[in-house]
Write an enzyme that holds these catalytic residues in place. Sequence first.
Site, PDB file in Angstrom:
ATOM      1  N   PRO A   1       0.804  -1.240  -0.038  1.00  0.00           N
ATOM      2  CA  PRO A   1       0.124  -0.076   0.056  1.00  0.00           C
ATOM      3  C   PRO A   1       0.968   1.294  -0.104  1.00  0.00           C
ATOM      4  O   PRO A   1       1.941   1.304   0.665  1.00  0.00           O
ATOM      5  CB  PRO A   1      -0.594   0.054   1.317  1.00  0.00           C
ATOM      6  N   VAL A   2       0.481   2.160  -0.764  1.00  0.00           N
ATOM      7  CA  VAL A   2       1.201   3.554  -0.781  1.00  0.00           C
ATOM      8  C   VAL A   2       1.113   4.180   0.347  1.00  0.00           C
ATOM      9  O   VAL A   2       0.114   4.503   0.872  1.00  0.00           O
ATOM     10  CB  VAL A   2       0.790   4.170  -2.113  1.00  0.00           C
TER      11      VAL A   2
ATOM     12  N   GLY B   1       3.874   3.799   4.945  1.00  0.00           N
ATOM     13  CA  GLY B   1       5.119   3.435   6.094  1.00  0.00           C
ATOM     14  C   GLY B   1       5.725   2.066   5.693  1.00  0.00           C
ATOM     15  O   GLY B   1       6.617   1.686   6.458  1.00  0.00           O
TER      16      GLY B   1
ATOM     17  N   GLY C   1       7.131   1.462   2.779  1.00  0.00           N
ATOM     18  CA  GLY C   1       8.196   1.607   1.950  1.00  0.00           C
ATOM     19  C   GLY C   1       7.880   1.219   0.460  1.00  0.00           C
ATOM     20  O   GLY C   1       8.855   0.791  -0.275  1.00  0.00           O
ATOM     21  N   SER C   2       6.693   1.555   0.035  1.00  0.00           N
ATOM     22  CA  SER C   2       6.389   1.400  -1.387  1.00  0.00           C
ATOM     23  C   SER C   2       7.310   2.011  -2.253  1.00  0.00           C
ATOM     24  O   SER C   2       7.690   1.148  -3.272  1.00  0.00           O
ATOM     25  CB  SER C   2       4.892   1.570  -1.512  1.00  0.00           C
TER      26      SER C   2
ATOM     27  N   ALA D   1      10.402   3.057  -2.064  1.00  0.00           N
ATOM     28  CA  ALA D   1      11.768   2.472  -2.025  1.00  0.00           C
ATOM     29  C   ALA D   1      11.658   1.163  -2.677  1.00  0.00           C
ATOM     30  O   ALA D   1      12.655   0.735  -3.186  1.00  0.00           O
ATOM     31  CB  ALA D   1      12.490   2.549  -0.599  1.00  0.00           C
ATOM     32  N   ALA D   2      10.778   0.230  -2.544  1.00  0.00           N
ATOM     33  CA  ALA D   2      10.870  -0.982  -3.214  1.00  0.00           C
ATOM     34  C   ALA D   2      10.468  -0.760  -4.820  1.00  0.00           C
ATOM     35  O   ALA D   2      11.150  -1.619  -5.301  1.00  0.00           O
ATOM     36  CB  ALA D   2       9.544  -1.675  -2.678  1.00  0.00           C
TER      37      ALA D   2
ATOM     38  N   ASP E   1      14.929   3.014   5.109  1.00  0.00           N
ATOM     39  CA  ASP E   1      14.101   2.406   4.270  1.00  0.00           C
ATOM     40  C   ASP E   1      14.625   1.695   3.233  1.00  0.00           C
ATOM     41  O   ASP E   1      14.650   0.598   2.878  1.00  0.00           O
ATOM     42  CB  ASP E   1      12.959   3.352   3.418  1.00  0.00           C
TER      43      ASP E   1
HETATM   44  O1  PMV Z   1       7.417   6.570   7.467  1.00  0.00           O
HETATM   45  P1  PMV Z   1       8.499   5.706   7.121  1.00  0.00           P
HETATM   46  O2  PMV Z   1       8.208   4.162   7.481  1.00  0.00           O
HETATM   47  O3  PMV Z   1       9.090   5.721   5.828  1.00  0.00           O
HETATM   48  O4  PMV Z   1       9.395   5.810   8.139  1.00  0.00           O
HETATM   49  C1  PMV Z   1       9.939   7.139   8.466  1.00  0.00           C
HETATM   50  C2  PMV Z   1      10.908   7.203   9.486  1.00  0.00           C
HETATM   51  C3  PMV Z   1      11.438   8.298  10.253  1.00  0.00           C
HETATM   52  O5  PMV Z   1      12.701   8.074  11.216  1.00  0.00           O
HETATM   53  C4  PMV Z   1      10.502   9.190  10.964  1.00  0.00           C
HETATM   54  C5  PMV Z   1      12.247   9.330   9.106  1.00  0.00           C
HETATM   55  C6  PMV Z   1      13.374   8.627   8.573  1.00  0.00           C
HETATM   56  O6  PMV Z   1      13.969   9.089   7.512  1.00  0.00           O
HETATM   57  O7  PMV Z   1      14.101   7.712   9.032  1.00  0.00           O
END
Ligand code: PMV
Length: 307
Positions: free
Chosen positions: A95-96, A99, A101-102, A104-105, A146
């Site tokens: 899912p976009v 969190g 990591g869509s 980066a993947a 990520d």
């Molecule tokens: O939202 P995500 O899962 O991409 O995580 C962000 C994580 C943070 O520590 C808030 C930011 C980062 O760049 O590490």
Amino acid sequence: MKATAPGKVILFGEHAVVYNRPALAVPVFQVYVEVEVLDSSASGVWIHAPIIDLHAELTALPADHPIGSVILKLFQRLYISQPPNMEVRISSTIPVASGLGSGAAVSAALFRALSSYLSHPLPNEQVNDLVFEIEKLHHGTPSGIDNTVITYAMPVYFIKGQPIETFYAGKPFTIVIGDTGIPAPTKESVGDVRRLWLRNSNYYEDIFDEIAQISLIARRSIESGKPELLGELMDHNHAFLQRLTVSSPELDKLVTAARDAGALGAKLSGGGRGGNMIALVNQAQAESVAEALMSAGAKRTIVTEVS
Ligand code: PMV
């Protein structure tokens, strides 16, 4: 030529990781991106990504397009000015903006599939650097966690700017991921934490130190086969994230529901104010915790084992 990349979830240390503290993240193989690159008779580089309803030729996309920019970056890296005709098919179950990591993947799978198709397969180290460059284009100042966990598809103990440390779980453990369905405004929450830190750095440095300690103990617990200790650590980490103002009523509700349903501990995961939370469970409780999360408003749950 095909390549895949998994989703990811941050176990401990989000936000503090931006301030050079350690964080732990693990791949989530239940969701993934697959990219296939094929010869094409049509002229140009044709991109098909049904998930975002994209069917276009590369040159028709704006230069900062999230997928176009990955492909252009690779051509640039490989000094390819006249790419052969090809078709790039992207499919994803991640899912976009939740969190997982869509983005980066997609980048990692694209760099891999395209570089192999062009007979220059890139090693992980280079894929990781390239994905990080793309992350910086779209997300401001990401820590790099990520791209690292997704590229290496291994649990990572991550400290910004330091050599990558992957690690193994001494004993597998189960996590339930609950998605609020609200896009996580990571750039905004990272910016807000920075403003708080600038105003009162001693107070926030202390919080980051506490979180760093949690990440360190968590890694030891995982490696030494005592994952049951992670529950309490998750609860503590969540309380610190609340103090950083990055939780939300929806996330708190899911965290409480998971604990009430018998989870050993729970916390928000990632940027916060939306996106996901995670709960540590005994395997037998996974389904009932997942059901409790749905009843408390989760839009989706994923049960995953870290091993
Ligand atoms: O939202 P995500 O899962 O991409 O995580 C962000 C994580 C943070 O520590 C808030 C930011 C980062 O760049 O590490």
